[in-house]
Write an enzyme that holds these catalytic residues in place. Structure first.
Site, PDB file in Angstrom:
ATOM      1  N   GLY A  20      -0.500   2.625 -10.833  1.00 24.45           N
ATOM      2  CA  GLY A  20       0.925   2.685 -11.165  1.00 24.45           C
ATOM      3  C   GLY A  20       1.778   2.098 -10.045  1.00 24.45           C
ATOM      4  O   GLY A  20       2.759   1.396 -10.273  1.00 24.45           O
ATOM      5  N   ARG A  24      -0.113   0.876  -3.901  1.00 26.32           N
ATOM      6  CA  ARG A  24      -1.546   1.149  -4.082  1.00 26.32           C
ATOM      7  C   ARG A  24      -2.280  -0.137  -4.483  1.00 26.32           C
ATOM      8  O   ARG A  24      -3.424  -0.357  -4.084  1.00 26.32           O
ATOM      9  CB  ARG A  24      -1.800   2.265  -5.086  1.00 26.32           C
ATOM     10  CG  ARG A  24      -3.141   2.934  -4.820  1.00 26.32           C
ATOM     11  CD  ARG A  24      -3.469   4.060  -5.787  1.00 26.32           C
ATOM     12  NE  ARG A  24      -2.516   5.138  -5.703  1.00 26.32           N
ATOM     13  CZ  ARG A  24      -2.255   5.970  -6.705  1.00 26.32           C
ATOM     14  NH1 ARG A  24      -2.874   5.852  -7.855  1.00 26.32           N
ATOM     15  NH2 ARG A  24      -1.387   6.931  -6.549  1.00 26.32           N
ATOM     16  N   ARG A  43      10.273  -7.918  -9.387  1.00 23.67           N
ATOM     17  CA  ARG A  43      10.601  -6.482  -9.357  1.00 23.67           C
ATOM     18  C   ARG A  43       9.678  -5.666  -8.457  1.00 23.67           C
ATOM     19  O   ARG A  43       9.497  -4.457  -8.662  1.00 23.67           O
ATOM     20  CB  ARG A  43      10.557  -5.872 -10.769  1.00 23.67           C
ATOM     21  CG  ARG A  43      11.698  -6.362 -11.640  1.00 23.67           C
ATOM     22  CD  ARG A  43      11.564  -5.890 -13.061  1.00 23.67           C
ATOM     23  NE  ARG A  43      12.609  -6.516 -13.856  1.00 23.67           N
ATOM     24  CZ  ARG A  43      13.676  -5.870 -14.332  1.00 23.67           C
ATOM     25  NH1 ARG A  43      13.801  -4.590 -14.142  1.00 23.67           N
ATOM     26  NH2 ARG A  43      14.571  -6.515 -15.020  1.00 23.67           N
ATOM     27  N   ARG A  87      -6.842   1.244 -15.990  1.00 16.58           N
ATOM     28  CA  ARG A  87      -5.809   1.927 -15.207  1.00 16.58           C
ATOM     29  C   ARG A  87      -6.481   2.861 -14.207  1.00 16.58           C
ATOM     30  O   ARG A  87      -7.460   3.553 -14.546  1.00 16.58           O
ATOM     31  CB  ARG A  87      -4.887   2.713 -16.153  1.00 16.58           C
ATOM     32  CG  ARG A  87      -4.059   3.773 -15.485  1.00 16.58           C
ATOM     33  CD  ARG A  87      -2.955   4.313 -16.370  1.00 16.58           C
ATOM     34  NE  ARG A  87      -2.558   5.657 -16.000  1.00 16.58           N
ATOM     35  CZ  ARG A  87      -1.887   5.990 -14.898  1.00 16.58           C
ATOM     36  NH1 ARG A  87      -1.527   5.071 -14.034  1.00 16.58           N
ATOM     37  NH2 ARG A  87      -1.583   7.258 -14.658  1.00 16.58           N
ATOM     38  N   SER A  90      -2.982   8.694 -11.099  1.00 17.46           N
ATOM     39  CA  SER A  90      -3.077  10.095 -10.701  1.00 17.46           C
ATOM     40  C   SER A  90      -2.628  10.966 -11.876  1.00 17.46           C
ATOM     41  O   SER A  90      -1.961  10.484 -12.797  1.00 17.46           O
ATOM     42  CB  SER A  90      -2.210  10.371  -9.479  1.00 17.46           C
ATOM     43  OG  SER A  90      -0.870  10.097  -9.772  1.00 17.46           O
ATOM     44  N   ASP A 204      -2.287  16.823  -8.384  1.00 16.30           N
ATOM     45  CA  ASP A 204      -1.649  18.139  -8.325  1.00 16.30           C
ATOM     46  C   ASP A 204      -2.197  19.000  -9.462  1.00 16.30           C
ATOM     47  O   ASP A 204      -2.787  18.473 -10.409  1.00 16.30           O
ATOM     48  CB  ASP A 204      -0.124  18.036  -8.397  1.00 16.30           C
ATOM     49  CG  ASP A 204       0.363  17.205  -9.570  1.00 16.30           C
ATOM     50  OD1 ASP A 204       0.341  15.969  -9.475  1.00 16.30           O
ATOM     51  OD2 ASP A 204       0.742  17.800 -10.590  1.00 16.30           O
ATOM     52  N   ARG A 217      -1.422  10.269  -1.915  1.00 18.45           N
ATOM     53  CA  ARG A 217      -1.509   9.686  -3.256  1.00 18.45           C
ATOM     54  C   ARG A 217      -1.700   8.177  -3.163  1.00 18.45           C
ATOM     55  O   ARG A 217      -2.340   7.561  -3.996  1.00 18.45           O
ATOM     56  CB  ARG A 217      -0.233   9.953  -4.053  1.00 18.45           C
ATOM     57  CG  ARG A 217      -0.162  11.354  -4.602  1.00 18.45           C
ATOM     58  CD  ARG A 217       1.076  11.548  -5.429  1.00 18.45           C
ATOM     59  NE  ARG A 217       1.365  12.967  -5.534  1.00 18.45           N
ATOM     60  CZ  ARG A 217       1.910  13.542  -6.599  1.00 18.45           C
ATOM     61  NH1 ARG A 217       2.250  12.831  -7.635  1.00 18.45           N
ATOM     62  NH2 ARG A 217       2.134  14.828  -6.621  1.00 18.45           N
TER      63      ARG A 217
HETATM   64  N1  HPA Z   1       3.154  14.987 -14.419  1.00 21.65           N
HETATM   65  C1  HPA Z   1       3.177  13.753 -14.893  1.00 21.65           C
HETATM   66  N2  HPA Z   1       2.510  12.756 -14.348  1.00 21.65           N
HETATM   67  C2  HPA Z   1       1.778  13.001 -13.267  1.00 21.65           C
HETATM   68  C3  HPA Z   1       1.713  14.275 -12.710  1.00 21.65           C
HETATM   69  C4  HPA Z   1       2.431  15.315 -13.317  1.00 21.65           C
HETATM   70  O1  HPA Z   1       2.396  16.473 -12.876  1.00 21.65           O
HETATM   71  N3  HPA Z   1       0.912  14.202 -11.627  1.00 21.65           N
HETATM   72  C5  HPA Z   1       0.513  12.922 -11.520  1.00 21.65           C
HETATM   73  N4  HPA Z   1       1.028  12.192 -12.516  1.00 21.65           N
END
Ligand code: HPA
Length: 233
Positions: A20, A24, A43, A87, A90, A204, A217
């Protein structure tokens, strides 16, 4: 060239690994690729094309959310004739069984997003990833003898929900966690007859409230990235 990508067609590989975050993408190119060059910076959505073990590959960011992923994956598949997009992102975990840095292979994206309906009137709320790419990924995972989970992810349009409903998403729709891009990626692959898959690292946990820092991250997802790169050889 497209409205959002300035790269020449020959400067985009047939396989694209897609985090994303543009930083990264930069980290992956600098760490793993030989003879790479920056081929898009419109962009600040960086794309780098180079070689991983002599295989030409492009690492390009998708940005956050389905509208952004929708634009870049569509332009790559349709106008750059890309065949495969993996993809690497995270996710937030919806179960205490999942620990920080666990890796998930997404075999299905569930979503309440209007992306598919707006794009081509499709009403389905679940879309599967590519069995072809998933098989390649599973072969690498077996050879490396690493542990990953496979399952459904919830693709959300909203990061900050006033009413969190992860218990329902987990219990009713079997979602292991949440991210914000896979549903649009898999939809575009389906309608354009291309291959898309997704590997996610848990950043998370919504149940235990554990989380990684933004710096972590950016760089600490090497296990997932190495699986993705090995799977394209
Ligand atoms: N919510 C949405 N997208 C995410 C999250 C989350 O908690 N963590 C990593 N990507």
């Amino acid at each position: 060239m497209t409205p959002h990508i300035e790269a020449l067609k020959e400067d985009i590989a047939k396989t694209v690994i897609m985090p994303g975050d543009p930083l990264r993408a930069k980290f992956i190119a600098e760490t793993y690729l030989d003879n790479y060059k920056l081929v898009n910076k419109v962009r600040n959505i960086y794309a780098y094309t180079g070689f991983y073990k002599n295989k030409k590959v492009t690492i390009m960011a998708s940005g956050m959310g389905m509208p952004s992923m929708g634009i870049y994956s569509y332009e790559l598949f349709k106008f750059y004739e890309v065949d495969n997009i993996i993809r690497v992102g995270s996710c937030g975990a919806y179960t205490s069984d999942l620990k920080l840095y666990d890796v998930i292979l997404v075999d299905k994206a569930y979503s309440d997003s209007s992306y598919a309906f707006v794009q081509n009137n499709q009403k389905e709320s679940e879309i599967t990833s590519s069995t072809y790419l998933n098989q390649k990924i599973k072969t690498v995972v077996q050879a490396k003898n690493v542990d990953i989970k496979t399952g459904t992810i919830y693709s959300s349009d909203v990061f900050y929900k006033e009413k969190e409903n992860y218990v329902e998403l987990h219990e009713k729709h079997h979602c292991l966690g949440v991210e914000m891009e896979s549903f649009a990626l898999f939809h575009n692959a389906k309608i354009l007859n291309k291959q898309a898959s997704c590997l996610l690292t848990v950043s998370d946990n919504l149940v235990t409230k554990e989380e990684t820092t933004s710096l972590e991250r950016q760089t600490a997802f090497t296990k997932m990235i190495e699986i993705a790169l090995e799977s394209i050889l």
